[in-house]
Write an enzyme that holds these catalytic residues in place. Structure first.
Site, short mmCIF file in Angstrom:
data_model
loop_
_atom_site.label_atom_id
_atom_site.label_comp_id
_atom_site.label_asym_id
_atom_site.label_seq_id
_atom_site.Cartn_x
_atom_site.Cartn_y
_atom_site.Cartn_z
N LYS A 25 2.77 4.24 -14.77
CA LYS A 25 2.80 3.02 -13.95
C LYS A 25 3.30 1.89 -14.83
O LYS A 25 3.05 1.88 -16.05
CB LYS A 25 1.38 2.67 -13.48
CG LYS A 25 1.35 1.80 -12.25
CD LYS A 25 1.44 2.62 -10.99
CE LYS A 25 1.42 1.75 -9.75
NZ LYS A 25 1.37 2.53 -8.51
N GLY A 85 -4.90 -0.73 10.99
CA GLY A 85 -3.67 -1.09 10.27
C GLY A 85 -2.49 -0.37 10.87
O GLY A 85 -2.18 0.77 10.50
N GLY A 139 0.71 -0.37 10.61
CA GLY A 139 1.95 -0.61 9.88
C GLY A 139 2.69 0.69 9.72
O GLY A 139 2.59 1.59 10.57
N GLY A 141 0.21 3.80 9.52
CA GLY A 141 -0.56 3.92 10.76
C GLY A 141 0.29 4.31 11.96
O GLY A 141 -0.08 5.20 12.74
P1 NAD Z 1 2.21 -1.91 5.94
O1 NAD Z 1 2.25 -3.26 5.35
O2 NAD Z 1 3.43 -1.35 6.58
O3 NAD Z 1 1.06 -1.86 7.06
C1 NAD Z 1 -0.22 -2.34 6.86
C2 NAD Z 1 -0.74 -2.80 8.22
O4 NAD Z 1 -2.10 -3.14 8.08
C3 NAD Z 1 -0.04 -4.04 8.79
O5 NAD Z 1 0.28 -3.77 10.15
C4 NAD Z 1 -1.10 -5.13 8.72
O6 NAD Z 1 -1.01 -6.01 9.83
C5 NAD Z 1 -2.35 -4.32 8.80
N1 NAD Z 1 -3.54 -4.93 8.22
C6 NAD Z 1 -3.68 -5.59 7.04
N2 NAD Z 1 -4.97 -5.97 6.89
C7 NAD Z 1 -5.63 -5.52 7.98
C8 NAD Z 1 -6.97 -5.57 8.39
N3 NAD Z 1 -7.90 -6.17 7.64
N4 NAD Z 1 -7.30 -4.99 9.58
C9 NAD Z 1 -6.37 -4.38 10.33
N5 NAD Z 1 -5.10 -4.28 9.98
C10 NAD Z 1 -4.73 -4.85 8.83
O7 NAD Z 1 1.66 -0.95 4.80
P2 NAD Z 1 1.74 0.63 4.73
O8 NAD Z 1 2.93 1.03 3.95
O9 NAD Z 1 1.54 1.19 6.10
O10 NAD Z 1 0.48 0.96 3.81
C11 NAD Z 1 -0.84 0.90 4.33
C12 NAD Z 1 -1.80 1.39 3.26
O11 NAD Z 1 -1.46 2.72 2.91
C13 NAD Z 1 -1.80 0.62 1.95
O12 NAD Z 1 -3.11 0.65 1.44
C14 NAD Z 1 -0.89 1.42 1.06
O13 NAD Z 1 -1.21 1.24 -0.31
C15 NAD Z 1 -1.25 2.82 1.50
N6 NAD Z 1 -0.21 3.81 1.23
C16 NAD Z 1 1.03 3.67 1.74
C17 NAD Z 1 1.98 4.65 1.51
C18 NAD Z 1 3.37 4.54 2.09
O14 NAD Z 1 4.11 5.51 1.98
N7 NAD Z 1 3.76 3.44 2.71
C19 NAD Z 1 1.66 5.78 0.73
C20 NAD Z 1 0.37 5.91 0.24
C21 NAD Z 1 -0.56 4.91 0.51
#
Ligand code: NAD
Length: 368
Positions: free
Chosen positions: A77, A177, A179, A182
């Protein structure tokens, strides 16, 4: 001065390198934890308040995640001490300087993380020919766009459901969430017959006992709307997502959202961790005691890093999906088989990862 070896144990860290370029005010730390399984993959985080300790801890998490995912990669990292919202030209200069400064750390393959993105990885690749999470035009597989993590999460859930005798046809799902992770998890579970009964974003929770239209909600979010703008369903506050009775509850937002103070409100058969560390240790233990199957983050959300590894080895989008499906199914099964009654799947997952690193270590010359 702090003991520089204070983090050291049998696994690593192999190297912690400080980078300082006063002309650009570039301060960075690269932590390469372990490369016994192969060259380390891990993100580059840019934030004003990072630290060498954070770099090491995240690197160790990547060692375990990559080993648990069954990838021929170790963990590393990098952190850059800077505000990612700085002017674009300054950011490009800083990232390019960072890349050239770490060019000879050939055991570390950088990827995107908080404060960096695929364009930044494009700059790194342009400088040193080594990075993952690249723009499509230079060989990248856009993992958020194709839903690599959500796809893997759905595969892990499919295996877990089979393990506890739950049919996905008609299974009730709630997603915190909505995003990238989700939305795609809901979409792939919907394709397997599951019903989305609740979803939340930063503006609140949307529920419908009869099932929400997943495609319509994804379109709404892509158009910049909030879930509360949807014309049907009941609208509640953000915390209400925890109270929705369901079969599968998916945290896909922030760390530590389920803790001692709210875990009793969660009623589900499976909690599938899309987000990283969404449950505190206390909450995870409480869920296990109540017989809730908690799929640990670094097993269930490994789709993204598997996709990045496929990209690094020159694979296609189709081969990434095939690899995610195969590896996540096998790893989820292995973790569930190793989880004894009342114990945490996370403990089994950590042991699985450590065993793999230990076996890889035996192939290395310095271990004999
Ligand atoms: P993203 O920013 O696309 O989506 C996150 C969503 O969560 C957004 O829609 C936001 O409005 C919502 N959100 C934030 N705080 C909130 C709350 N308190 N209550 C409800 N909704 C809330 O991010 P992502 O890429 O979907 O990642 C989500 C999580 O998954 C993060 O913790 C990230 O570290 C983890 N993650 C992502 C990936 C990836 O491939 N994108 C891989 C491993 C882990």
């Amino acid at each position: 001065m702090d003991d520089p070896f204070r983090f050291a144990d049998q696994m690593g860290p192999l190297k912690i390198v400080h980078i300082w370029r006063p002309q650009l005010a570039l301060r960075a730390v690269v932590a390469i934890d372990n490369i016994d399984c192969g060259p380390a993959i891990g993100g580059v985080r840019m934030a004003p308040d990072v630290s060498a300790e954070e770099a090491f801890r995240l690197a160790r998490a990547m060692t375990l995640k990559n080993a648990a995912a069954g990838l021929p990669h170790g963990g590393g990292k990098a952190v850059i001490f800077a505000d990612p919202k700085m002017p674009a030209a300054d950011k490009e200069a800083m990232i390019r300087a960072f890349a050239t400064a770490m060019a000879d750390l050939v055991d570390y393959i950088p990827g995107p993380d908080m404060g960096t993105d695929e364009l930044a990885m494009g700059w790194v690749h342009d400088e040193i020919g080594r990075a993952v999470g690249l723009p499509r035009e230079v060989g990248g597989i856009p993992l958020d766009e194709i839903g690599a993590t959500g796809f893997g999460l759905a595969a892990a859930i499919d295996v877990a459901a089979g393990h506890i005798g739950l049919s996905l046809t008609g299974a009730r799902v709630a997603v915190q969430g909505f995003g990238s992770v989700g939305q795609h998890a809901a979409r792939f579970l919907g394709e397997k017959g599951a019903v989305l009964v609740g979803a939340s974003d930063t503006h609140g929770t949307l529920t419908d006992d009869n099932g929400l239209d997943i495609g319509a909600l994804i379109t709404l979010k892509h158009e910049g709307g909030a879930l509360r703008d949807y014309r049907r369903g009941q609208k509640r506050d953000g915390e209400a997502i925890i109270d929705i009775p369901c079969d599968i509850w998916i945290p896909a937002a922030r760390p530590d959202v389920i803790h001692g103070g709210n875990v009793a409100r969660l009623h589900a058969k499976i909690v599938a961790q899309g987000a990283n560390i969404p449950c505190t240790q206390e909450a995870e233990a409480d869920l296990a005691r109540r017989g809730v199957l908690v799929l640990p983050d670094f097993i269930a959300n490994a789709g993204g890093v598997i996709c990045a590894a496929v990209e690094y080895h020159g694979g296609t989008e189709a081969s990434a999906f095939a690899m995610i499906e195969e590896k996540i199914r096998a790893n989820t099964k292995a973790v569930l088989e190793r989880t004894t009654a009342g114990a945490l799947p996370r403990t089994a997952a950590v042991n699985l990862a450590k065993d793999r690193v230990a076996r890889a270590m035996r192939t290395r010359r310095w271990e004999h």
